[in-house]
Design an enzyme around this catalytic site. Structure first.
Site, PDB file in Angstrom:
ATOM      1  N   SER A 154       0.869  -1.182   0.000  1.00 46.63           N
ATOM      2  CA  SER A 154       0.000   0.000   0.000  1.00 46.63           C
ATOM      3  C   SER A 154       0.898   1.221   0.000  1.00 46.63           C
ATOM      4  O   SER A 154       2.028   1.180   0.503  1.00 46.63           O
ATOM      5  CB  SER A 154      -0.893   0.018   1.239  1.00 46.63           C
ATOM      6  N   TYR A 168      -1.577  -1.162  10.381  1.00 41.41           N
ATOM      7  CA  TYR A 168      -1.667  -1.193   8.911  1.00 41.41           C
ATOM      8  C   TYR A 168      -0.444  -0.520   8.300  1.00 41.41           C
ATOM      9  O   TYR A 168       0.189  -1.063   7.391  1.00 41.41           O
ATOM     10  CB  TYR A 168      -2.947  -0.514   8.441  1.00 41.41           C
TER      11      TYR A 168
END
Length: 261
Positions: A154, A168
């Protein structure tokens, strides 16, 4: 130079985790469109099987096969690969896409929110690749081409977003660095490891891009969120012979957000 053949996946066998929806589905469609047979796995059996049925109707009967399993544990990984081996004796392309996110304030961030995200986003890609190594080597030996492992990171592993998604952020930074280590280790054996760092794509995980695309697009230099074909094209590039010399690298697909932050 035969450019179309560089991007062909005819006869290749792929496995995509988290392939029933979102970015995983976009990647699955891209691999199918170039001739691969794709096995998809997801925790929710009904959704996984529905996606496989729909995509097989679109791309050819039996081209997309559902293997619904929760891969967040090593036991789940074993179950998945046992089911896969019951149908195939080799694997050409592994896409480690299944992932999770968790947001909470620094003072209140829970241990289960840390462990769930780190386990699925970092631990699973490593141990699934480790367990599938024999299948990947068989794919390399069978076709003579490198087998491919594509980890889905990401842009939040490259730079910060405003949300307090501590595990995350850490997990996606981790998978990007892990891709480098795995890439260097496995390339001499005929397994090429690379990664994709998506930006804003509409999905259940990125509800902001899905539900507020105009507002999100205004913050992106390309002035739009990602389209399914953007993700499909990136995956096809890395999975095909076109990406054979791309080792340990993370391809950023974000419309320019990361460099503009």
């Amino acid at each position: 130079m035969d450019i179309p053949s560089l991007f062909s996946l005819d006869g290749r066998v792929a496995l995509v985790t988290g392939g029933s929806r979102g970015i995983g589905r976009m990647i699955t469609e891209g691999l199918l469109s170039q001739g691969a047979r794709v096995y998809i796995t997801a925790r929710k059996a009904e959704a996984c099987e529905a996606t496989a049925t729909e995509l097989s109707e679109q791309f050819g009967q039996g081209r997309c096969v559902a293997l619904p399993v929760d891969v967040s544990t090593t036991g789940g990984i074993t179950t998945l690969l046992d089911a896969f081996r019951a149908q195939e004796d080799h694997l050409d392309i592994l896409v480690n896409n299944a992932g999770a996110a968790w947001a909470a304030s620094f003072d209140d961030f829970p241990e289960d929110g840390w462990d769930k995200v780190m386990d699925l986003n970092v631990k699973t890609p490593f141990f699934l690749t480790q367990a599938a190594k024999g299948l990947l080597l068989a794919g390399h030996e069978r076709g003579g081409n490198p087998a491919k492992v594509i980890n889905i990171g990401s842009i939040d592993g490259l730079s910060l977003n405003p949300l307090e998604t501590y595990s995350y952020h850490a997990s996606k930074a981790g998978i990007i660095h892990l891709t480098k280590r795995m890439g260097v280790q496995l390339a001499p054996e005929g397994i090429v490891v690379s990664a994709i760092a998506p930006g804003a794509f509409a999905s259940n995980m990125n509800k902001d891009a899905r539900d507020n695309s105009d507002e999100v697009s205004a913050q992106i230099p390309s002035r739009r969120i990602g389209r399914p074909q953007d993700m499909a094209a990136a995956a096809v590039y890395l999975a095909s012979a076109a990406g054979d010399y791309v080792v340990g690298t993370t391809l950023t697909v974000d419309g320019g957000v990361t460099i503009a932050r």
